[in-house]
Design an enzyme around this catalytic site. Structure first.
Site, short mmCIF file in Angstrom:
data_model
loop_
_atom_site.label_atom_id
_atom_site.label_comp_id
_atom_site.label_asym_id
_atom_site.label_seq_id
_atom_site.Cartn_x
_atom_site.Cartn_y
_atom_site.Cartn_z
N ARG A 43 0.81 -1.23 0.00
CA ARG A 43 0.00 0.00 0.00
C ARG A 43 0.84 1.28 0.00
NH1 ARG A 43 -2.80 -3.42 3.31
NH2 ARG A 43 -4.63 -4.29 2.28
N LYS B 119 2.54 11.29 -11.76
CA LYS B 119 1.69 10.39 -12.55
C LYS B 119 2.45 9.11 -12.81
CE LYS B 119 -1.49 13.26 -15.21
NZ LYS B 119 -2.00 13.48 -16.58
N GLU C 58 8.26 17.40 -25.72
CA GLU C 58 7.59 17.90 -24.50
C GLU C 58 8.16 19.27 -24.09
OE1 GLU C 58 5.04 16.14 -23.44
OE2 GLU C 58 5.50 13.98 -23.45
N LYS D 229 6.97 22.57 -15.27
CA LYS D 229 6.23 21.39 -14.82
C LYS D 229 5.90 21.51 -13.33
CE LYS D 229 4.62 17.06 -15.08
NZ LYS D 229 4.84 15.79 -15.75
N GLU E 45 -4.95 16.99 -11.50
CA GLU E 45 -5.62 17.26 -12.77
C GLU E 45 -7.13 17.35 -12.61
OE1 GLU E 45 -3.73 15.33 -16.15
OE2 GLU E 45 -5.67 15.26 -17.18
N ARG F 87 -3.51 21.43 -14.90
CA ARG F 87 -2.63 20.31 -15.24
C ARG F 87 -2.97 19.67 -16.58
NH1 ARG F 87 0.42 15.76 -11.54
NH2 ARG F 87 1.56 14.93 -13.31
N ASN G 169 -1.30 18.09 -21.45
CA ASN G 169 -1.65 17.05 -22.42
C ASN G 169 -1.86 17.60 -23.83
OD1 ASN G 169 -1.71 14.79 -20.58
ND2 ASN G 169 -3.47 15.80 -19.66
N HIS H 275 -1.66 15.29 -26.76
CA HIS H 275 -1.61 13.93 -26.24
C HIS H 275 -2.84 13.09 -26.57
CE1 HIS H 275 1.95 15.28 -24.18
NE2 HIS H 275 2.11 14.13 -23.55
N HIS I 256 -1.84 9.86 -28.09
CA HIS I 256 -2.12 8.54 -27.50
C HIS I 256 -2.84 7.65 -28.50
CE1 HIS I 256 -1.88 10.16 -23.08
NE2 HIS I 256 -0.70 9.92 -23.61
N HIS J 242 6.79 7.97 -27.74
CA HIS J 242 5.78 8.85 -27.14
C HIS J 242 5.90 10.30 -27.67
CE1 HIS J 242 3.06 10.62 -24.25
NE2 HIS J 242 4.02 11.43 -23.83
P1 NAD Z 1 11.78 5.08 -22.46
O1 NAD Z 1 11.66 5.02 -21.01
O2 NAD Z 1 11.29 3.93 -23.26
O3 NAD Z 1 13.32 5.35 -22.82
C1 NAD Z 1 13.67 5.48 -24.16
C2 NAD Z 1 14.79 4.51 -24.56
O4 NAD Z 1 16.05 5.02 -24.14
C3 NAD Z 1 14.69 3.14 -23.96
O5 NAD Z 1 15.13 2.19 -24.89
C4 NAD Z 1 15.65 3.21 -22.79
O6 NAD Z 1 16.13 1.96 -22.39
C5 NAD Z 1 16.74 4.06 -23.36
N1 NAD Z 1 17.52 4.83 -22.41
C6 NAD Z 1 17.07 5.48 -21.31
N2 NAD Z 1 18.03 6.23 -20.79
C7 NAD Z 1 19.13 6.04 -21.55
C8 NAD Z 1 20.44 6.56 -21.52
N3 NAD Z 1 20.80 7.48 -20.61
N4 NAD Z 1 21.32 6.13 -22.45
C9 NAD Z 1 20.94 5.25 -23.40
N5 NAD Z 1 19.70 4.74 -23.50
C10 NAD Z 1 18.81 5.14 -22.57
O7 NAD Z 1 11.03 6.35 -23.06
P2 NAD Z 1 10.85 7.85 -22.53
O8 NAD Z 1 10.68 8.67 -23.73
O9 NAD Z 1 11.89 8.21 -21.55
O10 NAD Z 1 9.47 7.79 -21.75
C11 NAD Z 1 8.26 7.55 -22.43
C12 NAD Z 1 7.23 7.13 -21.43
O11 NAD Z 1 7.05 8.17 -20.48
C13 NAD Z 1 5.89 6.85 -22.03
O12 NAD Z 1 5.39 5.64 -21.53
C14 NAD Z 1 5.04 7.99 -21.56
O13 NAD Z 1 3.69 7.65 -21.41
C15 NAD Z 1 5.67 8.33 -20.26
N6 NAD Z 1 5.43 9.70 -19.81
C16 NAD Z 1 4.94 9.87 -18.56
C17 NAD Z 1 4.74 11.14 -18.07
C18 NAD Z 1 4.27 11.34 -16.67
O14 NAD Z 1 3.88 12.43 -16.29
N7 NAD Z 1 4.33 10.31 -15.85
C19 NAD Z 1 5.03 12.26 -18.86
C20 NAD Z 1 5.56 12.05 -20.13
C21 NAD Z 1 5.75 10.76 -20.59
ZN ZN Z 2 3.88 13.25 -22.85
#
Ligand code: NAD
Ligand code: ZN
Length: 365
Positions: free
Chosen positions: A123, A145, A187, A229, A239, A245, A249, A252, A256, A269
């Site tokens: 939890r 999030k 972003e 942010k 949100e 907030r 998006n 998005h 999405h 993404h």
């Molecule tokens: P990701 O986490 O898949 O990373 C991208 C790629 O880079 C992966 O292959 C990873 O292994 C590699 N990688 C990471 N760091 C590295 C480094 N320093 N050197 C070499 N390779 C590296 O993708 P992302 O773009 O970081 O994140 C996308 C995700 O984030 C999506 O699922 C999206 O929905 C989410 N997201 C969430 C929020 C939120 O508020 N929580 C906001 C924006 C995006």
């Molecule tokens: Zn995003």
């Protein structure tokens, strides 16, 4: 070390974002925010060989912590509830108690999954973030999030769960593939469009420096994004329907739909968000809410960042309509979108637009 601190102001749950170079070797920055004795590092098979041992060493300095790790498969297609079980399996096998801290070492996928794992494990256990992609450093690691994808919709299963600290070492971006760098910049451009016109103008002047990974330009973009942010999250953590907030998006709801419609992992993404932002800008222009010059500037800046400015040709207007109807921004059956309205830096969250114009946008692309 040269370090900037951005605070996320959430009362007694406030936390710092430390931004700088070489921070991964400064374990004390993390350790002072870790209350218990045990840490579970969650990372993936790409990041582990590059950064896991450094991270472990930083935590072990001082001799107070016991550190374990779990390594997940890499990719958006593994951002699922069954992969998440590996984290809980590891924590239970190691008999971790409620005083444990889950540490996300990686991009947005690892961060979102680790946060959700931490929110649910017994939890709720402590949670800290070491984001290693631009996407995670400027956006996903901040704000709480967390969650996983479902075959029927992106990020549909999750929780709000804030970290205790976010440690951003911009040096980690050196190993990031170019396509991932661009994805994160999508972003960054978003913050300019929704609330920070001078930042958008700075990007128009400095986009090539960002793509060349000029350390000064990267540091500025990460810090300015985190400030934006943090302000938005502090104003509207959960949100709420009237809150700001949802403006994060922008692009998005369309994006999405692209991610789900093409299959998770095919479009990154940020790539999907870029094409989605063009679609949102197109609709805003058709509604008469922004002028053509602004529309053209948006498309030009995204293109300079080497991001897609068109949705995939394989996707039909009908497919967009049905995927967008699942979106969380749908309130009481009405689709709400984040649209641009007014001069650069202004947007609205609204369901109050002529649906025929949305059809025009969907048919246009
Ligand atoms: P990701 O986490 O898949 O990373 C991208 C790629 O880079 C992966 O292959 C990873 O292994 C590699 N990688 C990471 N760091 C590295 C480094 N320093 N050197 C070499 N390779 C590296 O993708 P992302 O773009 O970081 O994140 C996308 C995700 O984030 C999506 O699922 C999206 O929905 C989410 N997201 C969430 C929020 C939120 O508020 N929580 C906001 C924006 C995006
Ligand atoms: Zn995003």
């Amino acid at each position: 070390v040269s370090m900037k601190t951005v605070n996320v102001d959430l009362g007694d749950r406030s936390y710092p974002i430390y931004i700088g170079t070489g921070l991964l070797d400064h374990g004390e920055l993390l350790r002072k925010h870790i209350p218990g004795k045990r840490v579970l590092i969650v990372t993936n098979e790409t990041i582990a060989p590059i950064y896991l041992e450094r991270c472990r060493k930083a935590l072990l300095e001082g001799g107070q912590l016991q550190v374990d790790d779990v390594i997940l498969p890499d990719g958006e297609e593994y951002k699922s509830i069954d992969v998440l079980e590996k984290v809980w399996d590891k924590a239970l096998e190691c008999r971790m108690d409620r005083g444990t801290t889950f540490l996300a070492l990686g991009g947005g996928v690892v961060g979102d999954m680790t946060g959700f794992a931490a929110a649910c494990y017994q939890r709720g256990v402590h949670f800290v973030q070491i984001p290693t992609t631009v996407m995670a450093q400027v956006d996903s690691s901040v704000g709480g999030k967390t969650g996983v994808n479902h075959p029927l919709g992106k990020n549909m299963i999750g929780a709000f769960y804030q970290p205790r600290v976010v440690l951003v070492d911009t040096d980690t971006l050196a190993t990031l593939p170019d396509r991932e760098l661009a994805s994160g910049i999508s972003e960054v451009i978003k913050y300019g469009l929704i609330r920070d016109a001078p930042f958008f103008e700075w990007m128009e002047a400095n986009m090539e420096r960002l793509l060349d990974r000029d350390p000064e330009a990267i540091a500025y973009a990460v810090e300015r994004s985190c400030i934006n942010k943090a302000e938005v999250v502090a104003a509207d953590e959960r949100e709420s329907s009237e809150g700001v907030r949802a403006t994060l998006n922008l692009g998005h709801t369309f994006g999405h739909a692209i991610e789900t419609g093409t299959g998770y992992g095919v479009w990154l993404h940020g790539e999907a968000v870029a094409a989605g932002t063009v679609m949102a800008a197109d609709l805003s222009y058709r509604l008469g809410w922004i002028d053509k010059t602004l529309y053209d500037r948006i498309v030009a800046l995204l293109a300079r960042a080497r991001l897609p400015i068109l949705p995939p040709p394989s996707m039909t207007a009908d497919q967009f309509r049905s995927l967008m109807a699942v979106d969380k921004k749908v309130l009481a059956g009405k689709l709400r979108l984040i649209l641009l309205r007014g001069p650069l830096g202004n947007c609205v969250v609204t369901g109050d637009f002529d649906p025929a114009k949305l059809d025009e946008t969907l048919n246009h692309f």
